[in-house]
Design a protein around this motif. Structure first.
Motif, short mmCIF file in Angstrom:
data_model
loop_
_atom_site.label_atom_id
_atom_site.label_comp_id
_atom_site.label_asym_id
_atom_site.label_seq_id
_atom_site.Cartn_x
_atom_site.Cartn_y
_atom_site.Cartn_z
N VAL A 368 -15.09 15.39 -38.64
CA VAL A 368 -16.42 14.79 -38.71
C VAL A 368 -17.49 15.86 -38.50
CG1 VAL A 368 -18.00 13.13 -37.63
CG2 VAL A 368 -15.58 12.55 -37.89
N GLY A 369 -18.55 15.75 -39.29
CA GLY A 369 -19.75 16.55 -39.07
C GLY A 369 -20.88 15.64 -38.66
N LEU A 370 -21.44 15.87 -37.47
CA LEU A 370 -22.56 15.06 -36.97
C LEU A 370 -23.88 15.78 -37.26
CD1 LEU A 370 -21.13 14.10 -33.45
CD2 LEU A 370 -21.06 12.72 -35.53
N PHE A 371 -24.82 15.06 -37.86
CA PHE A 371 -26.15 15.59 -38.14
C PHE A 371 -27.16 14.66 -37.47
CE2 PHE A 371 -23.48 17.47 -41.26
CZ PHE A 371 -24.08 18.65 -41.66
N TRP A 372 -27.90 15.18 -36.49
CA TRP A 372 -28.80 14.34 -35.72
C TRP A 372 -30.09 15.11 -35.41
CZ3 TRP A 372 -29.77 16.22 -30.71
CH2 TRP A 372 -28.90 17.22 -30.26
N SER A 373 -31.10 14.35 -34.96
CA SER A 373 -32.40 14.98 -34.70
C SER A 373 -32.94 14.55 -33.34
CB SER A 373 -33.39 14.62 -35.80
OG SER A 373 -33.56 13.22 -35.90
N GLN A 374 -33.72 15.42 -32.77
CA GLN A 374 -34.27 15.21 -31.43
C GLN A 374 -35.22 14.02 -31.39
OE1 GLN A 374 -33.51 17.09 -28.64
NE2 GLN A 374 -34.70 15.60 -27.46
N ASP A 375 -35.96 13.79 -32.46
CA ASP A 375 -37.01 12.77 -32.44
C ASP A 375 -36.64 11.50 -33.21
OD1 ASP A 375 -38.96 14.13 -30.86
OD2 ASP A 375 -39.29 15.47 -32.54
#
Length: 430
Positions: A368-375
């Motif tokens: 799995v590759g997780l792509f997430w953002s702080q905001d």
């Protein structure tokens, strides 16, 4: 889920603001296949009937606009001599041929396959709503992929059933549990059978990740169908969501709870036209459109192409069953990743216990590759951290390196190509 608040605000604005009726962008009322074709790409429309009778529409971009690689040739000099030397050379020739076939499969028409799955209140549209060099579906097609775009039951493309009508409450008697149990596995099976690909890659956004994670609890063998999974704005635990959504969740449980069975968020042609005018480049209300997007998804730099925003708002929201939203509200309040909570009596009938089934991320054994953002106000860093901790094979845990990149920027932002899609394609290809 948060779109409901935005939709209500937009409705009020539409009542108060008269339509300026500007010339619409030519893409405003196009469907996914038309959006693909108008960019010069080939498009196919497929239909999958789920085991419980829903007819889902899939869209396919079988190839990109980049030149097709020339087929590899199998060159190996033939030797007529006999004896041990001849036997050894014949064996080496067979090994060489198999290796060439393995390396050159995609060059001979066997492109790697990828399925993209949308989030709540979205559809296949969201992966093609940008210029070809910036929209994920087109980028993957040009990178050599056979691209498939899914649509969950109840959205604008999947409103058919073998015996039910959308006018009947029974049609809307589902949460995202059923999407995980029926829609996604049946779409994956169809794509595998059509392409004859034993494995494929999977990219989900928001709910597209939720149903993938839940699906593996029902069908662990499907792990063997997936080569790699990309989770953009991964969603399983969401109890650290923006406080406003927690309040909405409490309210929704009070007024509707598990008994709600109807549709929300689908726009008519008139509604699409009005929204497009409201958010057009020269409209006085354009700033309100951007404010609403920020309220729904989190702080943003609003790097959305000025002329294309009207097209985007005309395609999203794409409709959803209210029970899907109720299910997410339950996750927020329960602080667990679980099946739909019908209440003790029906839970006992459906699950064999007074409480709903708990889903385990340990059942997801694919890389799995997780792509997430702080905001991201919906899938927050704290919740993503818990997901990353429980998934057994996180191969990439990628934080978008930009403040002011929110939940919807994964789909619509001009920055998404540089900050998300290029690293995403690299992850899939390695």
């Amino acid at each position: 889920m948060g779109f409901l608040t935005g939709l209500n605000i937009i409705t009020v604005i539409l009542i108060l603001v008269s339509c300026d009726c500007r010339a619409l962008h030519p893409h405003t009322l196009l469907d996914t296949s038309e959006l693909i074709r108008i960019r010069g790409y080939p498009a196919e429309v497929h239909h999958v009937t789920t085991r419980d009778g829903y007819v889902l529409q899939l869209h396919r971009i079988p190839r990109g606009l980049t030149p097709t690689p020339r087929p590899c040739t199998r060159r190996f000099r033939t030797h007529e001599s006999k004896g041990m030397r001849w036997i050894l050379l014949e064996w080496l020739k067979k090994v060489h041929s198999r290796e060439i076939s393995r390396r050159c499969g995609s060059a001979q028409g066997k492109r790697p396959v990828v399925l993209l799955m949308h989030g709540v209140l979205s559809s296949s549209d969201d992966f093609v709503l940008n210029d070809p060099h910036q929209a994920l579906a087109f980028m993957l097609a040009d990178a050599g992929y056979d691209v498939w775009l899914g649509n969950a039951r109840g959205n604008t493309y999947s409103r058919r059933h073998v015996r039910l009508s959308p006018e009947q409450p029974e049609f809307w008697d589902f949460s995202w549990d059923e999407i995980a149990q029926y829609d996604l596995p049946d779409m994956l099976a169809y794509v595998r059978n059509t392409t004859r690909a034993p494995t494929l890659d999977y990219v989900g956004h928001s709910m597209g990740t939720t149903v993938f994670f839940a699906m593996m609890n029902y069908y662990p063998h499907i792990n063997g169908w997936i080569r790699k999974m990309v989770a953009m704005a991964p969603s399983a635990y969401i109890h650290n969501i923006f406080a406003g959504y927690r309040m909405l969740s409490i309210f929704s449980q009070i007024v509707g709870g598990s008994e709600s069975k109807y549709e929300t968020g689908r726009l008519s042609v008139e509604g699409k036209t009005s929204l497009a005018n409201l958010c057009s480049p020269d409209a006085l209300t354009r700033g309100v459109c951007l404010k609403i997007i920020g309220l729904v998804a989190g702080p943003s730099r609003h790097a959305i192409e000025r002329d294309y925003l009207p097209v985007i708002v005309a395609h999203t929201p794409a409709g959803v069953a209210t029970r899907v939203l109720t299910h997410y509200s339950q996750l927020i309040l329960a602080q667990r990743f679980q099946a739909f909570d019908y209440g003790p009596t029906r839970n006992l009938e459906k699950y064999g216990s007074l409480t709903p089934r708990q889903y385990s991320l340990e059942r997801v054994t694919v890389p799995v590759g997780l792509f997430w953002s702080q905001d991201d106000w919906i899938n927050t860093p704290r919740d993503v951290a818990q997901i990353a901790e429980e998934l057994p094979r996180v191969m990439l845990n990628y934080k978008v390196p930009l403040r002011g990149f929110n939940h919807l920027d994964f789909l619509w932002s001009e920055d998404a190509r540089r900050l998300v899609y290029i690293p995403l394609v690299k992850f899939l290809k390695t």
